[in-house]
Scaffold this active site. Structure first.
Site, PDB file in Angstrom:
ATOM      1  N   SER A 103       0.471  -1.398  -0.220  1.00  0.00           N
ATOM      2  CA  SER A 103      -0.131  -0.050  -0.033  1.00  0.00           C
ATOM      3  C   SER A 103       0.938   1.799  -0.558  1.00  0.00           C
ATOM      4  O   SER A 103       0.190   2.003  -0.131  1.00  0.00           O
ATOM      5  CB  SER A 103      -1.013  -0.027   0.926  1.00  0.00           C
ATOM      6  OG  SER A 103      -1.648  -0.991   1.495  1.00  0.00           O
ATOM      7  N   LYS A 141      -4.721  -9.643  -9.318  1.00  0.00           N
ATOM      8  CA  LYS A 141      -5.020  -9.849  -7.553  1.00  0.00           C
ATOM      9  C   LYS A 141      -5.588 -11.348  -7.265  1.00  0.00           C
ATOM     10  O   LYS A 141      -6.447 -11.345  -8.383  1.00  0.00           O
ATOM     11  CB  LYS A 141      -5.538  -8.357  -6.678  1.00  0.00           C
ATOM     12  CG  LYS A 141      -5.081  -7.237  -7.274  1.00  0.00           C
ATOM     13  CD  LYS A 141      -4.200  -7.341  -6.491  1.00  0.00           C
ATOM     14  CE  LYS A 141      -3.497  -6.155  -6.988  1.00  0.00           C
ATOM     15  NZ  LYS A 141      -2.165  -5.711  -6.272  1.00  0.00           N
ATOM     16  N   SER A 154      -2.359  -7.703  -1.599  1.00  0.00           N
ATOM     17  CA  SER A 154      -1.408  -7.253  -2.843  1.00  0.00           C
ATOM     18  C   SER A 154       0.092  -7.348  -2.543  1.00  0.00           C
ATOM     19  O   SER A 154       0.236  -7.851  -1.815  1.00  0.00           O
ATOM     20  CB  SER A 154      -2.003  -5.937  -2.934  1.00  0.00           C
ATOM     21  OG  SER A 154      -1.689  -5.085  -3.626  1.00  0.00           O
ATOM     22  N   CYS A 181      -3.602   1.605  -9.627  1.00  0.00           N
ATOM     23  CA  CYS A 181      -3.726   1.524  -8.572  1.00  0.00           C
ATOM     24  C   CYS A 181      -5.354   3.055  -8.540  1.00  0.00           C
ATOM     25  O   CYS A 181      -5.266   3.311  -8.240  1.00  0.00           O
ATOM     26  CB  CYS A 181      -2.845   2.621  -7.898  1.00  0.00           C
ATOM     27  SG  CYS A 181      -3.048   2.124  -5.752  1.00  0.00           S
ATOM     28  N   MET A 233      -7.745  -2.415  -1.942  1.00  0.00           N
ATOM     29  CA  MET A 233      -7.312  -2.525  -2.896  1.00  0.00           C
ATOM     30  C   MET A 233      -8.181  -1.592  -3.734  1.00  0.00           C
ATOM     31  O   MET A 233      -9.296  -1.890  -4.122  1.00  0.00           O
ATOM     32  CB  MET A 233      -6.792  -2.646  -4.010  1.00  0.00           C
ATOM     33  CG  MET A 233      -5.127  -3.608  -3.381  1.00  0.00           C
ATOM     34  SD  MET A 233      -5.421  -5.632  -2.860  1.00  0.00           S
ATOM     35  CE  MET A 233      -6.322  -6.490  -3.834  1.00  0.00           C
TER      36      MET A 233
END
Length: 396
Positions: free
Chosen positions: A67, A278, A309, A104, A318
């Site tokens: 992250s 993912k 992730s 993202c 996410m």
């Protein structure tokens, strides 16, 4: 031996959604890094502090999690009817590798604010007070995203009372719409099926068969049933990340799913494509206590979802995976839809390790194929620091 001095590069450190990263204007990068290639990757790796065998990013701007090991490059858009081109790089922590294969979604919430504040949006499109609509071209997956950024007295409004689970403090709400969110140019369901049965080694799953929904929406994602993996969907990070065998199992399953989706040709290629696809597991609603200590009641959510992730269970969700969840939930018959109770729905509220999130999507069938016009969610964003990052002069 003489060592070159450090160079400094204009940059902004921003939080977007439940992620944070280092943002750059393309034209502020050293000339060698203004084009894709080894020089750009070397610069961004050094900015973040990767590769770091200690897994701490002590000598860089990264936070040693998926992250917080993120970079963004923005430029005036080269596309008609768009304001800004948005390129995202997911930086590996322990390897000299940047994955440019996906978007993202969380940092998308910060793109509009950065673009406005850094003169990348035509000033005539920015109201003195109200909402600025920023048209973003997501260059990794070649899709359009619309960010609605609040403006006060001609400036981006960052403070507010919008609360987002997974973020400690409230901020201003930014609505983000992902248009035609099927990832890339391929089909939303690359196999043509809403549910596939994967052939997997019995060492991974008893019986060697595992149901999965494989979807390209927001980001390529492999959805599995929690129960089939021995989970109930209420797990927090330590339950997965503290279990090396579980992480190896998820990575092996992710590689099999990537093969089935046509993203790689050999299972071994998954190691060089860490950002996508993912892998996530879903379960019907069940009460649990979030990582913050907040109680999440089964009656407040439609289902539970946990997603990984870059090889670890995410602390929240996410943004791109949330798009995949909302899209799959809107299509009757997917594992996500069935976990949420089945039937038609235009939005879903799901539980994740930090709390809950609502995402909307509307699906329809066109010429025998499923299509989702847009997926919408609310996030927030804030500048944490701005100025220059410094890297040794021999980095590039």
């Amino acid at each position: 031996m003489a060592f070159p001095p450090q160079i400094r590069v204009p940059a902004t450190y921003m939080r977007g959604g439940t992620s944070k990263g280092v943002f750059f204007s393309l034209t502020d990068l050293p000339e060698a890094a203004q084009q894709p290639g080894p020089a750009r990757d070397a610069l961004l790796l050094r900015v973040i502090g990767s590769p770091d065998p200690y897994g701490k990013h002590t000598d860089g701007m990264g936070g040693a999690t998926s992250s917080t090991s993120k970079t963004v490059i923005l430029a005036r858009s080269t596309q008609a009817n768009h304001d800004v081109d948005y390129l995202f790089g997911q930086v590996a922590i322990d390897k000299p590798f940047i994955d440019w294969s996906g978007n993202c979604g969380n940092l998308t919430a910060a793109v509009g604010a950065f673009a406005i504040s850094n003169g990348l949006v035509d000033p005539t499109r920015i109201p003195d007070n109200g909402i600025a609509t920023v048209r973003i071209w997501q260059a990794n997956i070649r899709k359009t995203i619309i960010a609605r950024v609040p403006i006060t007295a001609g400036q981006v409004q960052e403070t507010g009372d919008f609360e987002l689970d997974g973020v400690t403090f409230p901020a201003a709400e930014v609505e983000v719409s992902f248009l035609d969110p099927a990832d890339g140019d391929g089909a939303m369901f690359p196999t043509g099926n809403l549910v596939d049965t994967l052939e997997v080694p019995e060492s991974l799953v008893a019986g060697g068969k595992l149901e999965a929904t494989l979807i390209n929406a927001g980001i390529p994602t492999l959805f599995l049933n929690a129960e089939a993996l021995g989970y109930d969907g209420t797990e927090l990070q330590e339950a997965i990340n503290g279990d090396p065998a579980a992480l190896e199992r998820f990575e092996a399953l992710r590689a099999i799913g990537a093969m089935k989706m046509g993203l790689i040709r050999e299972v071994s290629e998954a190691a060089s494509r860490q950002h996508t696809p993912k892998i996530a597991f879903v379960a019907p609603p069940k009460s649990y206590t979030a990582s913050s200590g907040k109680g999440i009641g089964a009656d407040s959510i439609d289902l539970n979802v946990r997603a990984l992730s870059m090889g670890k269970l995410h602390h929240a969700m996410m943004g791109t995976a949330a798009v995949a969840i909302g899209t799959a939930a809107a299509i009757p018959g997917t594992l996500v839809n069935l976990a949420a109770g089945g039937g038609e729905r235009s939005f879903v509220r799901f539980g994740h390790p930090s709390g809950t999130l609502k995402v909307g999507a509307k699906a329809s069938r066109q010429q025998g194929q499923w299509r989702v016009d847009s997926a919408i969610m609310s996030r927030s964003a804030r500048v944490l620091m701005e100025g220059w990052v410094r890297v040794p002069g021999d980095t590039l």
